[in-house]
Write a protein that holds these residues in place. Structure first.
Motif, PDB file in Angstrom:
ATOM      1  N   HIS A  49      -0.097  12.987   0.398  1.00  0.00           N
ATOM      2  CA  HIS A  49       0.701  12.775  -0.809  1.00  0.00           C
ATOM      3  C   HIS A  49       1.717  11.646  -0.626  1.00  0.00           C
ATOM      4  O   HIS A  49       2.062  10.960  -1.595  1.00  0.00           O
ATOM      5  N   ARG A  53       1.691   8.246  -2.932  1.00  0.00           N
ATOM      6  CA  ARG A  53       2.910   7.799  -3.619  1.00  0.00           C
ATOM      7  C   ARG A  53       3.213   6.342  -3.282  1.00  0.00           C
ATOM      8  O   ARG A  53       3.596   5.565  -4.158  1.00  0.00           O
ATOM      9  N   GLN A  57       3.366   3.309  -5.915  1.00  0.00           N
ATOM     10  CA  GLN A  57       4.589   2.505  -5.983  1.00  0.00           C
ATOM     11  C   GLN A  57       4.272   1.014  -5.880  1.00  0.00           C
ATOM     12  O   GLN A  57       4.770   0.201  -6.669  1.00  0.00           O
TER      13      GLN A  57
END
Length: 296
Positions: A49, A53, A57
């Protein structure tokens, strides 16, 4: 320290795996980016995870799908290396995929542009003019790749002129027969009549350069681009554009996707389906120009 691990990994890439300085530099940049994103989180504690992310981003900051795929590959290799030394228990990059990059449709000439490109050349040297005409006609007539055309030998002339087909060796050494149209056969016959004035004795290559040996890929590209500039075509023309034009124009006329796949030598029809998008663009332009309810 994470920085020490990165340095050791990059040293192995350079010294043991003999990666180029450019590749090592790219890995260094990508791994520094990972350390910056991770911040205070130890590498051994990073999980899937976290990586997802970070990718989201970076994508939000404008990094392309292609760049993210390369970056993930660098991260994945680094964590695999760490795992060999028991520095991490699992690779957090496994199963993480980058966003798919947008598909770029191949550039193809219009039928009129292709016809202009293949008009008789005013080249001062008639031998070079005959050679170039034969090369360009064959590209467009048969949808050949640059490497396929450059690799043709003189023994291909017999089947081209008398049977209207040529056997070429494509990717992964896969042979296929491709059709040769009447205009290309005429151009090949004209080139065959003058080839010996340019070729060195015993040279097997069908197309030769000014020194008499097999013509280089680069020279073919330069001659085609030069021809397009002389004719005032509004874009850079390269051999693969003639292959795209061949496929697009055949599909527009016949609608036979399987036949185009065979002629192009595509292993999967998915590779050929991109030309259906070109065909739809052509139809959409006709619609916009002709339908009374489409005009704005």
């Amino acid at each position: 320290m994470p920085g020490d691990a990165v340095a050791a990994y990059l040293a192995e890439l350079a010294e043991q795996r003999r990666q180029s300085p450019h590749t090592v530099s790219n890995y260094r940049r990508d791994l520094r980016r990972l350390l910056t994103l991770a911040g205070e989180i130890p590498l051994a504690e990073l999980q899937v995870h976290h990586i997802r992310r970070y990718v989201a981003q970076l994508h939000g900051q404008g990094l392309s799908g292609r760049s993210l795929a390369r970056l993930l590959s660098a991260w994945r290799g680094f964590f695999k290396w760490l795992g060999r030394g028991d520095a991490v228990r699992a690779n957090p990059c496994e199963g993480v995929r980058s966003p798919k990059p947008p598909k770029h449709l191949p550039n193809a000439l219009s039928v009129d542009e292709a016809a202009r490109l293949l008009e008789p050349d005013d080249e001062s040297d008639p031998v070079l003019a005959a050679r170039d005409s034969a090369m360009f006609e064959l590209f467009y007539s048969s949808g050949l790749r640059l490497a396929e055309l450059a690799a043709l030998n003189c023994d291909a002339l017999d089947t081209a002129l008398h049977e209207g087909e040529i056997r070429v060796l494509g990717k992964r050494s896969k042979a296929r027969l491709v059709p040769v149209g009447s205009k290309a056969r005429e151009a090949l016959a004209a080139w065959a009549a003058v080839r010996t004035s340019l070729a060195t004795e015993g040279e097997p290559g069908l197309f030769v350069g000014q020194r008499g040996g097999r013509i280089s890929h680069r020279m073919i590209q330069l001659r085609l681009a030069r021809r397009a500039v002389q004719l005032g075509l509004p874009r850079h023309v390269h051999p693969h554009m003639l292959r795209h034009s061949f496929a697009s124009h055949i599909l527009q006329s016949s609608g036979d996707l399987r036949a185009v796949q065979e002629m192009l030598g595509h292993a999967s029809i998915a590779s050929t389906q991109v030309y259906t998008h070109l065909d739809f663009q052509h139809l959409a332009k006709v619609y916009d120009a002709a339908h009374p309810r489409a005009k704005r």
